[in-house]
Design an enzyme around this catalytic site. Sequence first.
Site, PDB file in Angstrom:
ATOM      1  N   SER A 141      -8.780  -1.942   5.696  1.00 14.60           N
ATOM      2  CA  SER A 141      -8.626  -2.710   6.914  1.00 14.60           C
ATOM      3  C   SER A 141      -8.858  -1.913   8.204  1.00 14.60           C
ATOM      4  O   SER A 141      -9.018  -2.502   9.260  1.00 14.60           O
ATOM      5  CB  SER A 141      -7.216  -3.315   6.971  1.00 14.60           C
ATOM      6  OG  SER A 141      -6.241  -2.308   7.076  1.00 14.60           O
ATOM      7  N   SER A 162      -6.754   1.380   3.066  1.00 14.75           N
ATOM      8  CA  SER A 162      -7.358   0.969   4.338  1.00 14.75           C
ATOM      9  C   SER A 162      -7.930   2.090   5.200  1.00 14.75           C
ATOM     10  O   SER A 162      -8.692   1.815   6.130  1.00 14.75           O
ATOM     11  CB  SER A 162      -6.346   0.191   5.166  1.00 14.75           C
ATOM     12  OG  SER A 162      -6.337  -1.125   4.712  1.00 14.75           O
ATOM     13  N   LYS A 209      -5.761   2.586  15.695  1.00 15.76           N
ATOM     14  CA  LYS A 209      -5.803   1.265  15.043  1.00 15.76           C
ATOM     15  C   LYS A 209      -4.823   0.328  15.740  1.00 15.76           C
ATOM     16  O   LYS A 209      -3.732   0.758  16.146  1.00 15.76           O
ATOM     17  CB  LYS A 209      -5.457   1.435  13.567  1.00 15.76           C
ATOM     18  CG  LYS A 209      -5.606   0.171  12.734  1.00 15.76           C
ATOM     19  CD  LYS A 209      -5.327   0.452  11.261  1.00 15.76           C
ATOM     20  CE  LYS A 209      -5.480  -0.783  10.390  1.00 15.76           C
ATOM     21  NZ  LYS A 209      -5.220  -0.509   8.957  1.00 15.76           N
TER      22      LYS A 209
HETATM   23  N1  GLN Z   1      -7.024  -4.017   0.850  1.00 16.85           N
HETATM   24  C1  GLN Z   1      -5.627  -3.774   0.647  1.00 16.85           C
HETATM   25  C2  GLN Z   1      -4.815  -4.969   1.045  1.00 16.85           C
HETATM   26  O1  GLN Z   1      -5.374  -5.886   1.572  1.00 16.85           O
HETATM   27  C3  GLN Z   1      -5.200  -2.558   1.409  1.00 16.85           C
HETATM   28  C4  GLN Z   1      -5.011  -2.801   2.841  1.00 16.85           C
HETATM   29  C5  GLN Z   1      -4.422  -1.635   3.560  1.00 16.85           C
HETATM   30  O2  GLN Z   1      -4.446  -0.509   3.077  1.00 16.85           O
HETATM   31  N2  GLN Z   1      -3.830  -1.920   4.725  1.00 16.85           N
HETATM   32  O3  GLN Z   1      -3.652  -5.010   0.820  1.00 16.85           O
END
Ligand code: GLN
Length: 489
Positions: A157, A181, A82
Site C-alpha cells: 500500500s 506494504s 506516507k
Molecule cells: N496487502 C496487504 C493488506 O492489504 C498488506 C498491506 C500493508 O502492508 N499495509 O493487508
Amino acid sequence: MILKRLYELPAFVVSRKIKEQEVTAEEYISIIIERIKHIDLRINSFISHNFENAITKSRAIDKKIKEGTNTGLLAGIPVGIKDNISVQGLKNTCASRMLAEYVSPYNATVVSRIEEQDGIVIGKLNMDEFGMGTTSEYSAFGPVRNPWNLEYVAGGSSGGSAAAVASLQIPLSLGSDTGGSIRCPSSFCSVVGIKPTYGSVSRNGLISYSNSLEQIGPIARTIYDLVPLLNSISGFDPKDNTTINRKSEYQTNNVDNILKKRYKIGVLNELIDESESEVAKNTRKKVKELENYGCEIEDARISLSHYALASYYVIATAEASSNLSRYDNLRYGYEGSPEGYEWNSYFAESRSRFGDEVKLRILLGSYVLSAGYFGKYYAKAQKLRSKIRKEFDNLFNKCDILLLPTMPVLPFKIGEKSSQPIEHYNLDVYTILANLAGIPAISIPGGLSEKGFPIGVQLLANGFNEQKLIDVAVLLENVVGFKTWIPKI
Ligand code: GLN
C-alpha cells in the site's frame, strides 16, 4: 555536476555536499520541489505538499552549517511521509474520504526523529486507503502510477512512497508495512525497502490498521541511503510500549568484511518455484551471485507457508475492524453533526465514507471475531501464527538469511486485479510471512524482466538482525553498482 540534476544523486552524497557547503540545503530543496511539480502530475505519488515549511527548514539548516553547528544524519535531505503517519499541521488522510480534512495536531515519533537529524518533511504520500491493498489503487485520491510504465500499478500500500523515490522526485521516504506494504511497491518500482523487526521502530503517530503486524520503515534508491534513515527512526520510544530498549546503529560494511562473516543463505526453493517464470529465473540469478561471493547456500522450507495467507487475513481484518470502529463521526471522522439524524442512520451515513475494500475488511473482521466464530477463525489463525514463528526460529538456527522473491508476479495493469479480492490477497503470499513472525525483511532491486519491469528479491533474518539484511543487500547492490535501474520518466 550541473546543479539542476542534483536530484539524481544519492541522499548521502548530497548531504555531504551540503555539509561541505558545496551546495546549500535551500538550493537542493528548491530543485526537489521543481522536480516534484514537474513529475508528479503523471505519477500521483503525493497527496499533500509541505513546500513552504521545507524551504524555511532548509534555510535553518544552512544557517547551522555556516555557524559551524553540528548537523544530523539527514542534514538537508527531503523525506516523503506516507499519509498514515502523523506530521503536525499537515493533513493525514490515510487516502480516505473519512479523514480527508483531518489535520494532525502532533508529530509521529519517527517524524520528530527525522527532524532531530535535520531531515526535511517534504509532503505526504499516496497509498491504499488505511493501508489496505497491494497496488495503491484503493485510494480516494486516485491510483499511484508505476514510473516504469504509467499504465501499471506501483504496488502497495505504500505506492506513493516507492514511486516518488523511484521517479527521482525524492531520495527517501517512509512507508508502513502490515503485510508487505513497504516491500511490494519497492519491488514493483525497483527501490530498496525494509520492514524492521516488530518493536524496533515506534508506531506512535501511525494510524493503525493492524497493530500486531505493522511497522514503519524507510524506502530509498540504495542501501547506503536507507541505513541513515533507518538509524534515525529506530529505537525505544516511551510513547510506544511495544518498542524494545535497544539502540540500533546499523552500518554499511565493506564487501571484504561482509564476506568474512560467511553468511549461510537458506533458499526457499519451493516458494520460488511457484512464482511467475521470470521472477523465479531472476531470483535464482541472485542466489548464484551470492554463491559466487562464497556465501553458503542451502535449501530451506517453511511447511506452513500456505496457511499463512489465511492466518494473516483473519488477524489483519479482525484488528482492522476494531481499529476502524472509532471512525463514527462523533469521536473521530470528518466535520459533521448528528443534528436531525436518528441514531443508526447517522452512523450508517458516516461510515459510508469508507471505500469498498475497507468496508469489506471491516465486515470480514467483525465476522471472524463474532460469537460462535471466534474459535473457528481468530483463535485458529493465532495458533497458526505461533507455529509459523516456531518454524522461523528453527530455520534461523541453521541459517542467517532466508531468500525468496518479494512478489510472485511482475507489475500488472491498473484495474486488472482491483475487483478480484482473493486474487489480490494472494499477491501477499511471500511478504506476510515476516509480519506474522515479527522478523525483519528487505526488498532489493533484483533486475528487470524482458519487457522492462522491475523484479525485487526479498531477504528475511531473525528478529533484530537487520544488520545481516543490510550486509547481504550491500553484496547484491555491489554486483550491479549504484545506478541500478532507473526508469526513464
Ligand atoms: N496487502 C496487504 C493488506 O492489504 C498488506 C498491506 C500493508 O502492508 N499495509 O493487508
